[in-house]
Each structure stands twice: as structure tokens, then as C-alpha cells.
Motif scaffolding. Structure first.
Motif, PDB file in Angstrom:
ATOM      1  N   SER A   1       0.823  -1.204   0.000  1.00 36.77           N
ATOM      2  CA  SER A   1       0.000   0.000   0.000  1.00 36.77           C
ATOM      3  C   SER A   1       0.861   1.259   0.000  1.00 36.77           C
ATOM      4  N   PRO A   2       0.641   2.171  -0.974  1.00 42.63           N
ATOM      5  CA  PRO A   2       1.420   3.419  -0.980  1.00 42.63           C
ATOM      6  C   PRO A   2       1.049   4.359   0.167  1.00 42.63           C
ATOM      7  N   GLU A   3      -0.112   4.130   0.808  1.00 43.84           N
ATOM      8  CA  GLU A   3      -0.505   4.962   1.941  1.00 43.84           C
ATOM      9  C   GLU A   3       0.230   4.584   3.228  1.00 43.84           C
ATOM     10  N   VAL A   4       0.767   3.371   3.276  1.00 48.31           N
ATOM     11  CA  VAL A   4       1.491   2.911   4.462  1.00 48.31           C
ATOM     12  C   VAL A   4       2.983   3.096   4.209  1.00 48.31           C
ATOM     13  N   PRO A   5       3.662   3.890   5.053  1.00 47.52           N
ATOM     14  CA  PRO A   5       5.076   4.148   4.804  1.00 47.52           C
ATOM     15  C   PRO A   5       5.963   2.946   5.122  1.00 47.52           C
ATOM     16  N   THR A   6       7.161   3.004   4.602  1.00 47.64           N
ATOM     17  CA  THR A   6       8.180   2.011   4.946  1.00 47.64           C
ATOM     18  C   THR A   6       8.545   2.207   6.409  1.00 47.64           C
ATOM     19  N   ARG A   7       8.715   1.093   7.122  1.00 49.71           N
ATOM     20  CA  ARG A   7       9.027   1.170   8.549  1.00 49.71           C
ATOM     21  C   ARG A   7      10.171   0.236   8.894  1.00 49.71           C
ATOM     22  N   ARG A   8      10.878   0.599   9.948  1.00 48.72           N
ATOM     23  CA  ARG A   8      11.907  -0.277  10.511  1.00 48.72           C
ATOM     24  C   ARG A   8      11.437  -0.730  11.878  1.00 48.72           C
ATOM     25  N   TYR A   9      11.613  -2.024  12.116  1.00 49.83           N
ATOM     26  CA  TYR A   9      11.163  -2.623  13.367  1.00 49.83           C
ATOM     27  C   TYR A   9      12.277  -3.448  13.988  1.00 49.83           C
ATOM     28  N   ARG A  10      12.243  -3.522  15.328  1.00 50.51           N
ATOM     29  CA  ARG A  10      12.983  -4.561  16.038  1.00 50.51           C
ATOM     30  C   ARG A  10      11.950  -5.622  16.352  1.00 50.51           C
ATOM     31  N   VAL A  11      12.269  -6.856  16.004  1.00 52.66           N
ATOM     32  CA  VAL A  11      11.321  -7.950  16.212  1.00 52.66           C
ATOM     33  C   VAL A  11      11.491  -8.475  17.632  1.00 52.66           C
ATOM     34  N   ALA A  12      10.427  -8.359  18.404  1.00 56.69           N
ATOM     35  CA  ALA A  12      10.385  -8.933  19.749  1.00 56.69           C
ATOM     36  C   ALA A  12       9.445 -10.130  19.695  1.00 56.69           C
ATOM     37  N   ARG A  13       9.472 -10.933  20.725  1.00 55.87           N
ATOM     38  CA  ARG A  13       8.577 -12.093  20.750  1.00 55.87           C
ATOM     39  C   ARG A  13       7.132 -11.606  20.832  1.00 55.87           C
ATOM     40  N   GLY A  14       6.370 -11.903  19.782  1.00 51.88           N
ATOM     41  CA  GLY A  14       4.955 -11.568  19.760  1.00 51.88           C
ATOM     42  C   GLY A  14       4.607 -10.158  19.336  1.00 51.88           C
ATOM     43  N   ARG A  15       5.609  -9.335  19.006  1.00 48.06           N
ATOM     44  CA  ARG A  15       5.297  -7.958  18.613  1.00 48.06           C
ATOM     45  C   ARG A  15       6.445  -7.340  17.836  1.00 48.06           C
ATOM     46  N   LEU A  16       6.138  -6.239  17.184  1.00 49.35           N
ATOM     47  CA  LEU A  16       7.134  -5.457  16.475  1.00 49.35           C
ATOM     48  C   LEU A  16       7.303  -4.129  17.203  1.00 49.35           C
ATOM     49  N   VAL A  17       8.537  -3.727  17.429  1.00 53.28           N
ATOM     50  CA  VAL A  17       8.831  -2.449  18.073  1.00 53.28           C
ATOM     51  C   VAL A  17       9.308  -1.507  16.976  1.00 53.28           C
ATOM     52  N   GLU A  18       8.520  -0.460  16.720  1.00 50.83           N
ATOM     53  CA  GLU A  18       8.859   0.462  15.633  1.00 50.83           C
ATOM     54  C   GLU A  18      10.092   1.280  15.999  1.00 50.83           C
ATOM     55  N   LEU A  19      11.083   1.273  15.099  1.00 51.94           N
ATOM     56  CA  LEU A  19      12.310   2.038  15.299  1.00 51.94           C
ATOM     57  C   LEU A  19      12.307   3.316  14.469  1.00 51.94           C
ATOM     58  N   ALA A  20      11.732   3.242  13.255  1.00 53.58           N
ATOM     59  CA  ALA A  20      11.708   4.411  12.371  1.00 53.58           C
ATOM     60  C   ALA A  20      10.554   4.287  11.393  1.00 53.58           C
ATOM     61  N   ARG A  21      10.014   5.435  11.028  1.00 54.18           N
ATOM     62  CA  ARG A  21       8.977   5.504  10.000  1.00 54.18           C
ATOM     63  C   ARG A  21       9.539   6.355   8.875  1.00 54.18           C
ATOM     64  N   LEU A  22       9.709   5.732   7.715  1.00 55.43           N
ATOM     65  CA  LEU A  22      10.311   6.405   6.577  1.00 55.43           C
ATOM     66  C   LEU A  22       9.231   6.819   5.583  1.00 55.43           C
ATOM     67  N   ALA A  23       9.602   7.648   4.645  1.00 57.21           N
ATOM     68  CA  ALA A  23       8.684   7.985   3.553  1.00 57.21           C
ATOM     69  C   ALA A  23       8.555   6.765   2.640  1.00 57.21           C
ATOM     70  N   GLU A  24       7.641   6.837   1.701  1.00 57.23           N
ATOM     71  CA  GLU A  24       7.503   5.759   0.724  1.00 57.23           C
ATOM     72  C   GLU A  24       8.848   5.597   0.005  1.00 57.23           C
ATOM     73  N   THR A  25       9.356   4.373  -0.027  1.00 54.51           N
ATOM     74  CA  THR A  25      10.646   4.122  -0.657  1.00 54.51           C
ATOM     75  C   THR A  25      10.461   3.328  -1.934  1.00 54.51           C
ATOM     76  N   ASN A  26      11.350   3.530  -2.862  1.00 50.23           N
ATOM     77  CA  ASN A  26      11.335   2.799  -4.120  1.00 50.23           C
ATOM     78  C   ASN A  26      12.251   1.578  -3.955  1.00 50.23           C
ATOM     79  N   THR A  27      11.659   0.433  -3.719  1.00 51.95           N
ATOM     80  CA  THR A  27      12.442  -0.776  -3.512  1.00 51.95           C
ATOM     81  C   THR A  27      12.524  -1.623  -4.764  1.00 51.95           C
ATOM     82  N   GLY A  28      12.148  -1.029  -5.869  1.00 47.68           N
ATOM     83  CA  GLY A  28      11.944  -1.657  -7.068  1.00 47.68           C
ATOM     84  C   GLY A  28      12.756  -2.290  -7.995  1.00 47.68           C
TER      85      GLY A  28
END
Length: 100
Positions: A73-100
Motif C-alpha cells: 500500500s502506498p498509503e502505508v510508509p516504509t518502517r523499521r522494526y525490532r522484532v520482539a517475541r509476539g510484537r514489532l517495536v517500531e524504530l523508524a517511520r520512513l517515507a515511501e521508498t522505491n524498492t523496485g
């Protein structure tokens, strides 16, 4: 006689966490595993399943799992997470990135 004991007790309470921290070693992990999920395509449902699998295990004191996730979804930005048991801890919220 009571004052020296009180002073020693307070001294131990103040310095004990510092001493214990030195013995336990550094607060960072031995390994960091970086996962780059470029799911800005038809593989987005698979990326969500991959995130759920990683959350089932989570990071440990010796291994940190970090994910950069670019959803479809282009409305949902790229995000960085630390993966914890049972959840994601958001580290950064980036603009839409071209991963293409």
C-alpha cells in the motif's frame, strides 16, 4: 554503631547495580540480523507471514532481529522494526521508498 552500618548499606545499594552491570557485560547483542522486506508487489502477503514467523521467535539477548518493511500500500510508509517475541517495536517511520 548504627550509622556505619546504614552508610555501608546505602553504599552497597548505590553501587551494586553498577558492579552487576560490569559483570553482565555490554548491553548489546552478539549478532544483529537485518531483514529487508521489499514487499511493494504481489509478495506482500508472504512478507506479512514472514513477519509473523519472526515474531513467533523474537530477538534474544544475543541476537537482535531488525526488519525494514516496505508494504504494498502506498498509503502505508516504509518502517523499521525490532522484532520482539509476539510484537514489532517500531524504530523508524520512513517515507515511501522505491524498492523496485
Amino acid at each position: 554503631m548504627k550509622k556505619p552500618r546504614t552508610f555501608l548499606l546505602l553504599l552497597c545499594l548505590v553501587f551494586l547495580p553498577f558492579i552487576a552491570g560490569c559483570w553482565l557485560g555490554p548491553p548489546y547483542a552478539d549478532w544483529t540480523f537485518l531483514v529487508y522486506l521489499a514487499a511493494d508487489n504481489n509478495l506482500d502477503p508472504c512478507a506479512v507471514a514472514d513477519l509473523e514467523e519472526m515474531m513467533a521467535v523474537g530477538s534474544t539477548s544475543r541476537l537482535k532481529i531488525v526488519v525494514q518493511y516496505d508494504p504494498l500500500s502506498p498509503e502505508v510508509p516504509t518502517r523499521r522494526y525490532r522484532v520482539a517475541r509476539g510484537r514489532l517495536v517500531e524504530l523508524a517511520r520512513l517515507a515511501e521508498t522505491n524498492t523496485g
